[in-house]
Design a protein around this motif. Structure first.
Motif, PDB file in Angstrom:
ATOM      1  N   ASN A   1       0.856  -1.137   0.126  1.00  0.00           N
ATOM      2  CA  ASN A   1       0.050   0.119   0.035  1.00  0.00           C
ATOM      3  C   ASN A   1       0.901   1.310  -0.020  1.00  0.00           C
ATOM      4  O   ASN A   1       0.378   2.275   0.378  1.00  0.00           O
ATOM      5  CB  ASN A   1      -1.050  -0.133   1.354  1.00  0.00           C
ATOM      6  CG  ASN A   1      -1.667  -1.386   1.352  1.00  0.00           C
ATOM      7  OD1 ASN A   1      -2.173  -1.741   0.441  1.00  0.00           O
ATOM      8  ND2 ASN A   1      -2.249  -1.707   2.559  1.00  0.00           N
ATOM      9  N   GLY A   2       2.007   1.132  -0.587  1.00  0.00           N
ATOM     10  CA  GLY A   2       2.951   2.397  -0.603  1.00  0.00           C
ATOM     11  C   GLY A   2       3.945   2.554   0.837  1.00  0.00           C
ATOM     12  O   GLY A   2       4.416   3.604   0.847  1.00  0.00           O
ATOM     13  N   VAL A   3       3.365   1.725   1.593  1.00  0.00           N
ATOM     14  CA  VAL A   3       3.998   1.768   2.981  1.00  0.00           C
ATOM     15  C   VAL A   3       5.158   1.143   3.426  1.00  0.00           C
ATOM     16  O   VAL A   3       5.011  -0.161   2.814  1.00  0.00           O
ATOM     17  CB  VAL A   3       3.029   1.347   4.442  1.00  0.00           C
ATOM     18  CG1 VAL A   3       3.595   1.514   5.630  1.00  0.00           C
ATOM     19  CG2 VAL A   3       1.656   2.213   3.991  1.00  0.00           C
ATOM     20  N   PRO A   4       6.312   1.326   3.515  1.00  0.00           N
ATOM     21  CA  PRO A   4       7.659   0.643   3.621  1.00  0.00           C
ATOM     22  C   PRO A   4       7.568  -0.304   4.687  1.00  0.00           C
ATOM     23  O   PRO A   4       7.760   0.123   5.932  1.00  0.00           O
ATOM     24  CB  PRO A   4       8.728   1.612   3.594  1.00  0.00           C
ATOM     25  CG  PRO A   4       8.162   2.931   4.269  1.00  0.00           C
ATOM     26  CD  PRO A   4       6.681   2.711   3.664  1.00  0.00           C
ATOM     27  N   THR A   5       6.827  -1.428   4.773  1.00  0.00           N
ATOM     28  CA  THR A   5       6.578  -2.331   5.967  1.00  0.00           C
ATOM     29  C   THR A   5       8.043  -2.775   6.518  1.00  0.00           C
ATOM     30  O   THR A   5       7.907  -2.978   7.898  1.00  0.00           O
ATOM     31  CB  THR A   5       5.877  -3.589   5.196  1.00  0.00           C
ATOM     32  OG1 THR A   5       6.460  -4.104   4.157  1.00  0.00           O
ATOM     33  CG2 THR A   5       4.361  -3.157   5.014  1.00  0.00           C
ATOM     34  N   ASP A   6       8.913  -2.948   5.768  1.00  0.00           N
ATOM     35  CA  ASP A   6      10.004  -3.313   6.491  1.00  0.00           C
ATOM     36  C   ASP A   6      10.399  -2.381   7.760  1.00  0.00           C
ATOM     37  O   ASP A   6      10.829  -2.560   8.674  1.00  0.00           O
ATOM     38  CB  ASP A   6      11.285  -3.772   5.523  1.00  0.00           C
ATOM     39  CG  ASP A   6      11.039  -5.134   4.649  1.00  0.00           C
ATOM     40  OD1 ASP A   6      10.465  -5.885   5.162  1.00  0.00           O
ATOM     41  OD2 ASP A   6      12.155  -5.147   3.970  1.00  0.00           O
ATOM     42  N   ARG A   7      10.618  -1.066   7.044  1.00  0.00           N
ATOM     43  CA  ARG A   7      11.077  -0.008   8.038  1.00  0.00           C
ATOM     44  C   ARG A   7       9.758   0.381   9.201  1.00  0.00           C
ATOM     45  O   ARG A   7      10.141   0.667  10.202  1.00  0.00           O
ATOM     46  CB  ARG A   7      10.875   1.449   7.212  1.00  0.00           C
ATOM     47  CG  ARG A   7      12.230   1.286   6.327  1.00  0.00           C
ATOM     48  CD  ARG A   7      12.530   2.588   5.437  1.00  0.00           C
ATOM     49  NE  ARG A   7      12.200   3.884   5.857  1.00  0.00           N
ATOM     50  CZ  ARG A   7      11.699   4.806   5.659  1.00  0.00           C
ATOM     51  NH1 ARG A   7      11.183   4.904   4.544  1.00  0.00           N
ATOM     52  NH2 ARG A   7      11.529   5.976   6.468  1.00  0.00           N
TER      53      ARG A   7
END
Lengths: 187, 187
Positions: free
Chosen positions: A10-16
């Motif tokens: 969703n455009g969210v950097p999930t790792d970060r």
């Protein structure tokens, strides 16, 4: 799921996002933020707010160019309509916060969202603002929100996403529950 | 006091302010307003709110060009920083509303104001937004406001103006006291 340089959903950097939560668990002070705005009256109903530096994750975050927001009133409320009025900005804030909260929490759960649209309407009786009736509050008497979520998941999961947005949205929390506001006049 | 086509003080058309209050006394329904916003998610933390038509004084007020507000998050909060974030918009709304309320009430009292500047800071602990600690609220824990009023009046009158702004500001009321927010998911 998009894959660019970093893992995103969703455009969210999930790792970060995961790294941020791990860092906060180790050092809770990282989670403390201070957001700020300034305002300068121009004339009549028109004033300009600027949003620049904030504090968070243990440091100051300056912005080279502050964001500038013009606030005004429509002629029916005796202004020049050169910008949204303050109560419209309040709905704007609420709209952005519910949307972002929904999208981030969907990403954290591994749910791909393809669209979020929402609409907001709130009732104000001017008797309050004008001081004409003390039994009428100046602010919104009620705000109604409709959210449309597009995602390839069940209706139940979509309901859970909207609930997660309500449960975690900072602006929804403040608008629903209120918070302490301390006003001091500079001498 | 400025005198143009109409009688104004602090840029507020005071004759029309009095007329508005007289009209509301005759027909209280005139005071009922409905303000609105829409929001469309773009990607990640970025979404765009639009503010167009509103209802008030017994009729709809369309705007040819709706105002458009970009909301985003700073990279430290995993966004692209293409606009203020929702909680910064909340401070913007509060700033505009306290300012306008002060200026209008000064005008109604016949007090000329030559300047209003204010600053806002609020504390958020991300444990709430991230769902990491249920005892931490997602929203602002406190908001601190400093207002500077320039006017050729006593310190006491300046204090009264700030108090009038607090007593009558719709956004201050909502942010301090909360209001009912009903969220429905469109199916």
């Amino acid at each position: 799921m998009e894959t660019t340089q970093e893992k995103t959903l969703n455009g969210v950097p999930t790792d970060r996002l995961v790294e941020t939560m791990q860092a906060i668990r180790k050092q809770p002070e990282i989670a403390k933020f201070k957001f700020r705005a300034k305002n300068r009256w121009d004339d009549g109903a028109r004033n300009v707010a600027t949003v620049g530096a904030f504090h968070g994750a243990l440091e100051e975050h300056p912005r080279e160019e502050p964001f500038e927001y013009v606030l005004d009133e429509h002629p029916v409320l005796l202004g020049g309509d050169t910008g949204g009025n303050p109560v419209e900005y309040l709905l704007t804030a609420l709209s952005g916060c519910l949307t972002t909260s929904l999208v981030y929490h969907a990403a954290a759960r591994g749910i791909e969202v393809t669209g979020v649209e929402s609409s907001y309407e709130g009732d104000i009786d001017l008797h309050g603002f004008l001081g004409m009736d003390e039994s009428v509050r100046p602010g919104y008497q009620e705000i109604r929100v409709t959210m449309k979520v597009e995602a390839d998941v069940s209706e139940e999961i979509k309901d859970e996403l909207v609930q997660a947005a309500k449960d975690h949205s900072p602006v929804y929390d403040v608008v629903s529950n209120g918070t302490r506001v301390e006003v001091v006049r500079a001498r």
